[in-house]
Design an enzyme around this catalytic site. Structure first.
Site, PDB file in Angstrom:
ATOM      1  N   HIS A 180       0.768  -1.051   0.048  1.00 57.37           N
ATOM      2  CA  HIS A 180       0.085  -0.086  -0.013  1.00 57.37           C
ATOM      3  C   HIS A 180       0.979   1.127   0.151  1.00 57.37           C
ATOM      4  CE1 HIS A 180      -3.372   2.807   1.168  1.00 57.37           C
ATOM      5  NE2 HIS A 180      -2.554   3.115   2.021  1.00 57.37           N
ATOM      6  N   GLU A 181       1.777   1.349   0.829  1.00 56.59           N
ATOM      7  CA  GLU A 181       2.820   2.496   0.900  1.00 56.59           C
ATOM      8  C   GLU A 181       3.655   2.549  -0.608  1.00 56.59           C
ATOM      9  OE1 GLU A 181       2.141   4.419   3.232  1.00 56.59           O
ATOM     10  OE2 GLU A 181       0.928   3.108   4.454  1.00 56.59           O
ATOM     11  N   HIS A 191       1.754   4.627  -2.805  1.00 56.27           N
ATOM     12  CA  HIS A 191       1.876   6.055  -2.663  1.00 56.27           C
ATOM     13  C   HIS A 191       3.178   6.315  -3.477  1.00 56.27           C
ATOM     14  CE1 HIS A 191      -1.459   6.737  -0.187  1.00 56.27           C
ATOM     15  NE2 HIS A 191      -1.095   5.773   0.789  1.00 56.27           N
ATOM     16  N   GLU A 221      -5.712   7.068  -1.213  1.00 58.85           N
ATOM     17  CA  GLU A 221      -5.943   5.648  -0.496  1.00 58.85           C
ATOM     18  C   GLU A 221      -6.284   4.604  -1.315  1.00 58.85           C
ATOM     19  OE1 GLU A 221      -4.230   5.378   2.526  1.00 58.85           O
ATOM     20  OE2 GLU A 221      -3.663   7.419   2.432  1.00 58.85           O
ATOM     21  N   ASP A 253      -4.506   1.079  -2.364  1.00 63.39           N
ATOM     22  CA  ASP A 253      -4.870  -0.028  -2.254  1.00 63.39           C
ATOM     23  C   ASP A 253      -5.240  -0.867  -3.489  1.00 63.39           C
ATOM     24  OD1 ASP A 253      -5.403   0.467   0.346  1.00 63.39           O
ATOM     25  OD2 ASP A 253      -7.501   0.692   0.592  1.00 63.39           O
TER      26      ASP A 253
END
Length: 455
Positions: free
Chosen positions: A309-310, A313, A390, A394
């Site tokens: 997930h990070e 980003h 977000e 995901d």
């Protein structure tokens, strides 16, 4: 501070006062509507949501629901009281009265604006403490009894805490007031652009010093140690996207109980930081931690799902995009602020005599009233964008094949730090930086269903 320019067309101060009152009423009523929507959702959510029935005991859910009902009802009362008091402040010229009182206090000593501003802020702080008394009394004498949340603190303890907070706040407010008044007087007409430039340089510089100044306050930060199963699992996904493993860190926290991981920075400063509270048993032997911490945290595969997930980003450039958006937002904010700040009729609308425009009062009435429509709109748009980021992160984890581990990680994190999980969609859009736990689980399920239908 007297204005020596007349670029604003002549406007009846009464019209401005009416507009400010309308802004206050619309803003507070809308907040009440949103809160009531959340309250109704909470009242109707008697059963634990199906997605979380395996992790939330009914009695814990009931306590969280009672707390949310208490919080929303208090917020409705607080917002309505605030609206009434704020309208009275505007209509009866409270700020002009308080400024006049501060001026008379120092009349025998000085009439210099910077010193009058300090006394004004001191009086304002006392007033703000008194202003919250109706809400405090309503909460302690009625709501806590209704919801069975009665605390055992005596009334005089709250008074002592309020007095201490008021005195300690002066240590921050008085120097800030001095800095604001002095800088505006020194920088002149376009002070707001200098403010923006200073803030832009400061936030960019903060990226360089964050690991060395702020992070040590949370705990000790170390590179993710090699040679264990977690390192190998994380390395596998980092190698796929080209993220260097020497930029993946663990924070050995001191007292923080919240499980988290985040990405920030760019180029050689980029980092993925994992709190040790995210690891199963904080990555330690159960005998080395408190009994209530045993069993908390995620498995290695679940931690890797969070890391994916990070990585999303990072891969989507969310740090750059968020930084640019914030800089543009603050530039627009400062430009509008400067426009309203230099409007002499705005000061007359709240009770000041023509030509009297105190700097510190200008900051209050512009930021609290005149800027409200823009700030509310900008806040909603930025929250929407953050939630979009977000979802994109995901989706990246899903594409990396970690949809199920991420979903299990979200549920486990929620189980470790329970709060009320059900939110009204409109309320969540207006207040939350992240999608709710149920929204994120639903989104992952949609991605899985979409992939299954393609196959």
């Amino acid at each position: 501070m007297a204005f020596e320019y007349e670029f604003w067309p002549k406007i009846d101060p009464l019209i401005i006062l009416v507009v400010l009152c309308v802004i206050v009423v619309v803003d507070r009523i809308w907040e009440v509507i949103l809160t009531k929507r959340q309250q109704l959702v909470c009242m109707n959510s008697i059963m634990v949501p199906e997605e979380l029935r395996g992790v939330i005991p009914p009695e814990i859910f009931h306590r969280a629901r009672i707390y949310e009902l208490h919080k929303t009802e208090l917020m409705v009362w607080k917002t309505l009281i605030d609206m009434i008091i704020t309208l009275c402040e505007l209509i009866f010229g409270f700020y002009a009265f308080l400024w006049d009182l501060a001026s008379k206090t120092l009349q025998a000593l000085t009439e210099t604006e910077i010193w009058v501003s300090l006394v004004f802020v001191f009086y304002l702080t006392i007033y703000i403490c008194i202003r919250f008394l109706p809400v405090l009394i309503y909460d302690k004498c009625l709501l806590e009894l209704r919801y069975g949340m009665r605390r055992k603190f005596p009334w005089y303890l709250y008074c002592c805490v309020g007095i201490i907070a008021m005195l300690l706040s002066q240590l921050i407010l008085l120097p800030v007031t001095l800095a604001i008044v002095f800088s505006v007087q020194t920088l002149g007409f376009f002070f707001f652009l200098w403010f923006w430039l200073f803030w832009a340089v400061f936030t960019i510089t903060l990226v360089f010093f964050l690991p060395y100044c702020c992070i040590p306050c949370i705990g000790r930060q170390v590179v993710l140690p090699e040679g264990n199963a977690l390192y190998n699992e994380v390395k596998r996904v980092c190698d796929v996207v080209g993220f260097p493993m020497n930029r993946v860190f663990i924070i050995r926290t001191r007292t923080m109980q919240y499980s988290n991981a985040y990405f920030y920075g760019s180029c050689c400063l980029k980092r993925i930081v994992i709190f040790d509270t995210l690891l199963l048993n904080k990555g330690l032997d159960p005998s080395e931690i408190h009994p209530y911490e045993v069993g908390r945290g995620l498995t290695n595969v679940q931690v890797t799902g969070v890391v994916c997930h990070e990585l999303g980003h990072w891969k989507h450039g969310h740090f750059y995009k968020a930084t640019i958006i914030m800089k543009i937002h603050f530039l627009i904010t400062m430009a509008l602020f400067g426009l309203f700040f230099h409007c002499p009729y705005l000061y007359m609308a709240v009770g000041f005599k023509e030509g009297l425009c105190p700097i510190i009062v200008g900051f209050i009435i512009v930021l609290r009233f005149a800027m409200t429509p823009y700030l509310v709109l900008a806040n909603v748009l930025m929250l929407w964008n953050l939630r979009r980021f977000e979802y994109a992160a995901d989706r990246f984890a899903h594409e990396m094949g970690y949809s199920i581990p991420l979903r299990m990680a979200l549920v486990k994190i929620y189980a470790d730090h329970m709060s009320f999980p059900v939110y009204d969609d409109c309320y969540a859009r207006w207040h939350h930086t992240h999608p709710t736990i149920l929204q994120r689980l639903e989104y992952q399920q949609k991605l899985d269903n979409k992939e299954t239908s393609k196959k």
